[in-house]
Design an enzyme around this catalytic site. Structure first.
Site, PDB file in Angstrom:
ATOM      1  N   THR A 146       0.841  -1.203   0.000  1.00  0.00           N
ATOM      2  CA  THR A 146       0.000   0.000   0.000  1.00  0.00           C
ATOM      3  C   THR A 146       0.872   1.247   0.000  1.00  0.00           C
ATOM      4  OG1 THR A 146      -0.131  -0.117   2.417  1.00  0.00           O
ATOM      5  CG2 THR A 146      -1.954  -1.087   1.179  1.00  0.00           C
ATOM      6  N   SER A 147       2.138   1.115  -0.365  1.00  0.00           N
ATOM      7  CA  SER A 147       3.082   2.229  -0.280  1.00  0.00           C
ATOM      8  C   SER A 147       3.338   2.845  -1.649  1.00  0.00           C
ATOM      9  CB  SER A 147       4.383   1.758   0.365  1.00  0.00           C
ATOM     10  OG  SER A 147       5.235   2.850   0.614  1.00  0.00           O
ATOM     11  N   ARG A 148       4.280   2.304  -2.417  1.00  0.00           N
ATOM     12  CA  ARG A 148       4.588   2.793  -3.754  1.00  0.00           C
ATOM     13  C   ARG A 148       4.780   1.602  -4.686  1.00  0.00           C
ATOM     14  NH1 ARG A 148       2.584   6.519  -2.221  1.00  0.00           N
ATOM     15  NH2 ARG A 148       3.321   8.670  -1.966  1.00  0.00           N
TER      16      ARG A 148
ATOM     17  N   HIS B 134      -5.449   2.557  -5.488  1.00  0.00           N
ATOM     18  CA  HIS B 134      -4.770   3.550  -4.661  1.00  0.00           C
ATOM     19  C   HIS B 134      -5.762   4.228  -3.709  1.00  0.00           C
ATOM     20  CE1 HIS B 134      -0.730   5.739  -4.858  1.00  0.00           C
ATOM     21  NE2 HIS B 134      -1.298   6.145  -3.754  1.00  0.00           N
TER      22      HIS B 134
ATOM     23  N   GLU C 140       0.732   2.347 -12.820  1.00  0.00           N
ATOM     24  CA  GLU C 140      -0.653   2.603 -12.418  1.00  0.00           C
ATOM     25  C   GLU C 140      -1.127   3.993 -12.791  1.00  0.00           C
ATOM     26  OE1 GLU C 140      -1.222   2.680  -8.185  1.00  0.00           O
ATOM     27  OE2 GLU C 140       0.411   4.092  -7.864  1.00  0.00           O
TER      28      GLU C 140
END
Length: 343
Positions: free
Chosen positions: A244-246, A307, A275
């Protein structure tokens, strides 16, 4: 009779143009902007680009988001129309060319913390969903298929959770895992003294022993493609991986190879490489230009979300307040250094 006329000095308004605004953005900022009479906010749906930068003429500041193009060309275009301040309504700023902003004398302010629990809870939601096959069971039951075949998960209780990065979000995820009865280990260059239940280990050890791996570190030169063929090979078979970061923390081609080789019990991604063209957009009638997204979505043990880890009412309010506070403080010459993005 002598009449004294007092001239009130009109307060100068700071004009801010918000790019790439969705309904939830407008709703959250409109709900609080009455408390900021010194700010004048306008919204556009278009995202930031060299072409749309011209819309900012007459504005002292613009507000962009994590997927916006804040490259050198865009920064230069904004500077040419008089923009002095870039407000990022997010924590990440890897999409901002800081060399260009420094050369143009522009200030960049961000929201480093809004609701760590929002992102951490989404990370656990992804982990639970791929573990218990909720995405599959939801569709099956809607088709009147009540079979349990293919839906077997595993207990998280008693398993090992490996947290990569123990800042505010990683710490929140560590507490959630601890609440599930998991043994929590972590890797970070700096230990979080508040996490007395966490055992810090080297990254290789974390990859080797964890049943659940959750990524919560920033994207830097050192963490780019942190998860790759070599590190995937170190992981347990049937590991669950959550990001859930990058997106670029994971080398997607290597991840796909690992999924095909049945290394992973499940993969939950709120972010992924390439993305940018998809994030926050409705593309249901489009043919996707890249095969990355299509390949990820083809696997039955993979869940991809758009995201949305930050998307809670509490987080949106916190983002809105900090963003507008940043604008007011900039105008007053009282910048919160914790929110200042510098080289």
């Amino acid at each position: 009779m002598k009449i004294t006329i007092i001239m009130m000095r009109r307060q100068k308004l700071m004009n801010i143009l918000f790019y790439d605004t969705k309904k939830y953005d407008r709703d959250s900022f409109d709900a609080i902007k009455g408390g900021y009479p010194q700010l004048c906010i306008d919204y556009v749906e278009a995202d930031l680009s060299v072409r749309t930068a011209r819309l900012a003429r007459g504005y002292e500041a613009i507000c962009a988001f994590v997927s916006s193009d804040v490259s050198a060309a865009v920064v230069n275009a904004l500077s040419e129309v008089g923009v002095k301040l870039i407000l990022m309504r997010c924590a990440g700023f890897n999409n901002v060319d800081l060399d260009a902003t420094e050369k143009c004398g522009m200030t960049v302010l961000r929201v480093p913390g809004y609701s760590p629990e929002a992102v951490a809870e989404h990370a656990m939601a992804l982990a639970m969903a791929v573990n218990r096959k909720l995405h599959k069971s939801y569709i099956k039951v809607r088709e009147n298929n009540f079979s349990l075949v293919g839906l077997t998960g595993m207990n998280f209780h008693g398993k090992i959770a490996g947290i990569v990065g123990t800042g505010k979000i990683g710490a929140a995820m560590a507490r959630i895992c601890h609440g599930f009865g998991m043994k929590v280990i972590a890797y970070d260059m700096y230990k979080n003294p508040e996490l007395d239940f966490v055992t810090y280990v080297e990254l290789q050890e974390l990859f080797r022993v964890s049943d659940l791996i959750s990524l919560h570190c920033p994207l830097t030169d050192d963490t780019y493609h942190l998860v790759n063929a070599d590190t995937i090979a170190q992981m347990k078979d049937k590991v669950i991986l959550v990001n859930t970061s990058r997106g670029a923390l994971i080398k997607t081609e290597d991840l796909i190879a690992g999924i095909r080789s049945r290394k992973f019990f499940g993969v939950g991604l709120d972010v992924y490489e390439e993305e940018t063209g998809n994030v926050f957009e409705n593309r249901e009638d489009d043919i996707l230009e890249t095969s990355i997204t299509a390949r990820l979505l083809s696997f039955p043990n993979v869940i991809v979300t758009s995201h949305q880890g930050f998307l809670t009412e509490e987080a949106l309010e916190a983002i809105s307040r900090t963003t507008l506070d940043n604008a007011v403080n900039f105008e007053a010459g009282n910048i919160d250094k914790a929110n200042l993005v510098v080289l």
